[in-house]
Motif scaffolding. Structure first.
Motif, mmCIF file in Angstrom:
data_model
loop_
_atom_site.group_PDB
_atom_site.id
_atom_site.type_symbol
_atom_site.label_atom_id
_atom_site.label_comp_id
_atom_site.label_asym_id
_atom_site.label_seq_id
_atom_site.Cartn_x
_atom_site.Cartn_y
_atom_site.Cartn_z
ATOM 1 N N LEU A 633 0.827 -1.202 0.000
ATOM 2 C CA LEU A 633 0.000 0.000 0.000
ATOM 3 C C LEU A 633 0.862 1.253 0.000
ATOM 4 N N SER A 634 0.389 2.264 -0.684
ATOM 5 C CA SER A 634 1.075 3.554 -0.664
ATOM 6 C C SER A 634 0.899 4.202 0.708
ATOM 7 N N ASP A 635 1.756 5.169 0.994
ATOM 8 C CA ASP A 635 1.664 5.856 2.287
ATOM 9 C C ASP A 635 0.314 6.551 2.446
ATOM 10 N N LYS A 636 -0.177 7.137 1.351
ATOM 11 C CA LYS A 636 -1.470 7.822 1.408
ATOM 12 C C LYS A 636 -2.600 6.835 1.687
ATOM 13 N N SER A 637 -2.534 5.672 1.046
ATOM 14 C CA SER A 637 -3.570 4.654 1.254
ATOM 15 C C SER A 637 -3.514 4.108 2.672
ATOM 16 N N ARG A 638 -2.295 3.893 3.203
ATOM 17 C CA ARG A 638 -2.177 3.390 4.570
ATOM 18 C C ARG A 638 -2.706 4.429 5.566
ATOM 19 N N SER A 639 -2.459 5.695 5.290
ATOM 20 C CA SER A 639 -2.978 6.739 6.174
ATOM 21 C C SER A 639 -4.503 6.720 6.189
ATOM 22 N N ARG A 640 -5.101 6.564 5.011
ATOM 23 C CA ARG A 640 -6.560 6.504 4.946
ATOM 24 C C ARG A 640 -7.085 5.238 5.622
ATOM 25 N N LEU A 641 -6.373 4.137 5.456
ATOM 26 C CA LEU A 641 -6.807 2.859 6.032
ATOM 27 C C LEU A 641 -6.770 2.896 7.554
ATOM 28 N N TYR A 642 -5.678 3.410 8.111
ATOM 29 C CA TYR A 642 -5.493 3.345 9.562
ATOM 30 C C TYR A 642 -6.016 4.582 10.294
ATOM 31 N N ASN A 643 -5.943 5.738 9.674
ATOM 32 C CA ASN A 643 -6.375 6.958 10.360
ATOM 33 C C ASN A 643 -7.862 7.234 10.139
ATOM 34 N N PHE A 647 -10.455 5.354 12.525
ATOM 35 C CA PHE A 647 -11.253 6.144 13.461
ATOM 36 C C PHE A 647 -12.709 5.687 13.446
ATOM 37 N N LEU A 648 -13.268 5.474 12.249
ATOM 38 C CA LEU A 648 -14.657 5.035 12.147
ATOM 39 C C LEU A 648 -14.830 3.604 12.655
ATOM 40 N N PHE A 649 -13.850 2.744 12.398
ATOM 41 C CA PHE A 649 -13.931 1.367 12.887
ATOM 42 C C PHE A 649 -13.904 1.332 14.415
ATOM 43 N N ALA A 674 -24.191 2.552 16.638
ATOM 44 C CA ALA A 674 -23.120 1.791 15.983
ATOM 45 C C ALA A 674 -23.441 1.599 14.505
ATOM 46 N N HIS A 675 -24.718 1.379 14.192
ATOM 47 C CA HIS A 675 -25.135 1.222 12.796
ATOM 48 C C HIS A 675 -24.859 2.495 12.002
ATOM 49 N N LEU A 676 -25.094 3.644 12.606
ATOM 50 C CA LEU A 676 -24.811 4.924 11.954
ATOM 51 C C LEU A 676 -23.336 5.029 11.575
ATOM 52 N N ILE A 677 -22.457 4.717 12.521
ATOM 53 C CA ILE A 677 -21.015 4.826 12.262
ATOM 54 C C ILE A 677 -20.574 3.762 11.278
ATOM 55 N N SER A 682 -18.737 2.085 5.928
ATOM 56 C CA SER A 682 -18.985 1.309 4.704
ATOM 57 C C SER A 682 -18.781 2.159 3.458
ATOM 58 N N GLY A 683 -19.285 3.402 3.491
ATOM 59 C CA GLY A 683 -19.070 4.285 2.347
ATOM 60 C C GLY A 683 -17.597 4.551 2.111
ATOM 61 N N GLY A 684 -16.844 4.758 3.209
ATOM 62 C CA GLY A 684 -15.415 5.021 3.071
ATOM 63 C C GLY A 684 -14.643 3.822 2.564
ATOM 64 N N LEU A 685 -14.936 2.632 3.092
ATOM 65 C CA LEU A 685 -14.189 1.446 2.662
ATOM 66 C C LEU A 685 -14.541 1.065 1.229
ATOM 67 N N ALA A 686 -15.788 1.322 0.816
ATOM 68 C CA ALA A 686 -16.175 1.048 -0.569
ATOM 69 C C ALA A 686 -15.290 1.842 -1.528
#
Length: 756
Positions: A633-643, A647-649, A674-677, A682-686
């Motif tokens: 993963l690129s640094d930008k992708s890892r930042s989005r994945l973990y940060n 946060f939402l997870f 919890a369903h709201l979050i 889900s939208g972000g991971l999609a």
């Protein structure tokens, strides 16, 4: 790329070649910059989609808002509390006052007097002139507002229109969210407050490079105010505190790093700013709602019994308390059943020797319940409260206390009330009540003894055993038979036959803790005009410090919350929530065969679980590959994945997993925050899945990403919208379904009515 350019520069010997390479590098950088700028959609697209999804959400929540025009599910509680606020009558509830004050505020705005008390599910709003649409409109407005806030949260986090749409659409078309946004409940306020908290903190994070600026302070304080609204609505709001708290601790941990260049003094400013905005300010607002609560509720009411005598002395007497009289021995009183409002009655007629089913009765005098407006005018509704020892004149004029053992003498016929080991007419498992006369009193004396047990909902046995003076109209009692240990009980779901004039059956219930075993003494009918009790002496109102009141109420609220451990037919465990395996029957009408069943949108719920599972898999795969020095993963992708997604997870986890540690009753509606979050996640991971996240990728194929996202969102939307409308009839309770149609909708563990 820059290393390749430097290598080529070393091999080149001519200025022209060097110039061409530099021009090529600059051109490539410009191209990359241009494509990256195009990765986010233009503003007008966000505005169009935001307006559209908000309008749809508004329509789904406001359409047929007046259906059904009867009390539904927990409207019996929260509508009642609003009425108590409007009458300024003290009540007790397990939840903080913020959302209930909002409901009462709506009633006050439209000039409602709070006369209707929402006593039972199915009571008509139309017949009682209740402004229920205004009350429900508050929830509908809040439920609608959740959708644009979710959309803007996703936009703030840098996601494209499709991701924002998917997250909002999951909640917009969720059956459970729609039901909770159309009724007089607290959940719409709770979920809106959670959504505002997440949005405010995300906005605050965008200004982290501008610390202590006006916008930085604005969104930090907005987060604190939103947090206060969450915790001031329900105590499960502490899970939202966990979510923001974890994010703040992580942020402070990064700022503590010396590489950030902050001195300890500067770091302390960051810490104190967050402490002030996220803890002190919310706590002050939290206290304010309780201050308002006590300032409004100044009259004695149904919540008095929960509070200390010191607290009760701070309340004005209500009209009920003014008419309440201390009960004394040899008083002649009426005895009223709390649930049905009927009065204990007897007459000279006897039970038939044999009932219709062939069972044999005692063939003795009937004891029934009648519902009349002036029971004190008929001696057959009057009972003299007699001490245990016969002709004990020393008790005359002495006060009767809870936990006393007494006898009841029927004024109309002169016999004594008793129950015995004979099956009652309608409930063979219960004991028959009758009246015994003087000639048999010696042999049956023990059967005439009853204990007056204090009834306080949800209280401990120790509190129920307390001795308190019994007052008419004001003291709730369980009348327990000493000999056979049953509680006097009546019901109106089935009436006695013609031989008992269609009156209510009275019987001995072996389940003495049942909530419908409660009675009150109605009126003293033989009160002498010279008796001091016939004169009203205004009560002296005392004062009590606000914080002392708050601390006492706080302790009682936590205590009674922990006592909610009894079984409930629609209670469920957290492991069933993410897949919407359970639901709750909110309303059913036996006449019209219409019903409301609280169940989540199964397609949306399962989609969220899929994305949550995929995320765990991606994180594990990334950690394992990095251990072997494969950086996929690129640094930008890892930042989005973990940060961002991390946060939402964490937010979803913090609002879900703590329920496994609770022993209290749990229901599907506890999962809705919890369903709201999870919908945001889900939208972000999609979008993350549809993007090219590899390390070597320049992420320039934005068109392919948008096509993938569009297809994914379209497929998900079709499934979610189809499920919503397929189950629309049991979401709105406005349509009759045939038994075959009901059976077709009994998915998973959905227990619908009228399926036979």
């Amino acid at each position: 790329m820059s290393q390749q350019i430097r290598k080529r520069n070393k091999k080149s010997n001519t200025p022209i070649e060097n110039s061409n390479i530099i021009d090529e590098s600059i051109s490539l950088k410009k191209k990359i910059t241009t494509i990256q700028q195009q990765s986010n959609d233009p503003e007008y697209k966000y505005h169009i989609v935001l307006a559209t999804i908000t309008a749809i959400g508004f329509y789904l929540r406001f359409i047929k808002l007046g259906t059904p025009d009867q009390v539904v599910f927990d409207e019996v509680h929260f509508g009642k509390f609003a009425s108590y606020y409007l009458e300024r009558t003290y009540f007790f509830d397990l939840h903080p006052p913020f959302a209930k004050l909002l409901i009462a505020f709506v009633g006050w705005l439209i000039g409602y007097n709070g006369k209707f008390k929402f006593d039972a599910i199915g009571d008509s709003y139309i017949e009682n002139n209740v402004p229920y649409i205004a009350y429900r409109g508050l929830s509908a407005i809040q439920g609608t507002a959740i959708i644009p806030i979710m959309f803007l949260t996703m936009k703030t986090l840098g996601f494209q229109v499709q991701a924002c749409l998917l997250a909002s659409l999951i909640v917009c078309f969720d059956n459970a969210q729609v039901v909770d946004s159309r009724l007089i409940l607290l959940d719409a306020t709770l979920i809106l407050s959670v959504a505002l908290t997440i949005f405010s903190y995300c906005k605050f994070s965008t200004f982290r490079k501008e610390p202590f600026s006006q916008k930085w302070w604005t969104w930090l304080l907005a987060t604190g105010v939103s947090l206060s609204c969450v915790i001031s609505t329900k105590y499960v709001g502490v899970f939202t505190y966990f979510t923001i708290g974890i994010a703040v601790i992580h942020e402070l941990w990064i700022l503590l790093d010396y590489k950030k260049g902050l001195t300890l003094q500067e770091f302390s400013k960051h810490f104190l700013a967050r402490f002030w905005a996220l803890i002190v300010v919310p706590f002050i607002i939290y206290l304010f709602w309780f201050y308002l609560h006590f300032a409004i509720l100044i009259k004695s009411g149904p919540g008095d019994a929960f509070m200390s005598s010191e607290f009760q002395e701070t309340l004005l007497e209500s009209p009920l308390a003014q008419n309440s009289k201390q009960v004394q021995y040899y008083d002649q009183i009426t005895i009223q059943h709390k649930d049905t409002g009927a009065n204990l009655h007897s007459h000279s007629h006897v039970y038939p020797l044999r009932y219709e089913d062939g069972r044999i009765s005692s063939n003795q005098q009937q004891v029934t319940c009648v519902d009349v407006e002036f029971p004190e005018q008929d001696p057959n509704n009057q009972w003299e409260i007699v001490p245990v020892k016969a002709d004990d004149d020393g008790k005359k004029g002495k006060d009767v206390y809870t936990n006393d053992i007494v006898r009841f003498k029927h004024v109309g016929t002169g016999g004594y009330l008793l129950t015995h080991d004979v099956a009652s007419p309608l409930k063979p498992t219960n004991e028959e009540f009758t009246v015994v006369f003087d000639e048999k009193i010696e042999s049956r004396y023990n059967e005439t003894l009853f204990r007056l047990r204090l009834s306080v909902p949800g209280s401990s046995p120790k509190k129920q055993n307390q001795r308190r003076k019994i007052k008419t109209l004001a003291t709730d009692l369980r009348i327990l038979h000493m000999d056979t240990v049953v509680a006097m009980w009546t019901h109106d779901d089935e009436l006695l036959p013609e031989w008992a004039f269609g009156q209510q059956e009275v019987s001995g219930n072996k389940k003495i803790q049942d909530k419908d075993n409660v009675w009150t003494f109605g009126k003293v009918t033989n009160l002498d005009k010279n008796d001091q009790r016939s004169k009203y002496i205004p009560k002296e109102v005392k004062t009590m410090p606000f914080l002392k009141k708050w601390w006492q109420l706080q302790g009682l609220m936590f205590h009674h919350n922990n006592q909610l451990s009894s079984s409930h037919p629609f209670a469920s465990q957290p492991d069933t929530w993410p897949l919407a395996l359970s639901g709750v029957s909110f309303y059913n009408n036996n006449d019209t065969k219409k019903q409301i069943f609280f169940i989540g949108n199964v397609i949306g719920f399962w989609l969220e679980v899929c994305f949550l599972s995929i995320y765990v898999g991606i994180v594990l795969a990334d950690q394992i590959t990095r251990r072997r020095n494969y950086h996929l993963l690129s640094d930008k992708s890892r930042s989005r994945l973990y940060n961002t997604l991390g946060f939402l997870f964490i937010g979803w986890s913090a609002h879900y997993f703590p329920f496994y540690l609770m022993n209290r009753q749990k229901f599907l509606h506890h999962y809705l925050p919890a369903h709201l979050i999870a919908a945001l996640f889900s939208g972000g991971l999609a979008e993350f899945i549809c993007s090219d996240n590899s390390k070597d990728s320049l992420n320039i194929n934005n068109k392919t990403k948008k096509i993938k996202m569009t297809i994914l969102v379209a497929i998900a939307s079709i499934g979610i919208i189809w499920f919503f409308f397929y189950f629309k009839a049991i979401t709105y309770g406005d349509e009759f379904l045939t038994p075959e149609e009901v059976k077709a909708r009994q998915w998973l563990d959905i227990k619908l009515h009228y399926a036979k």
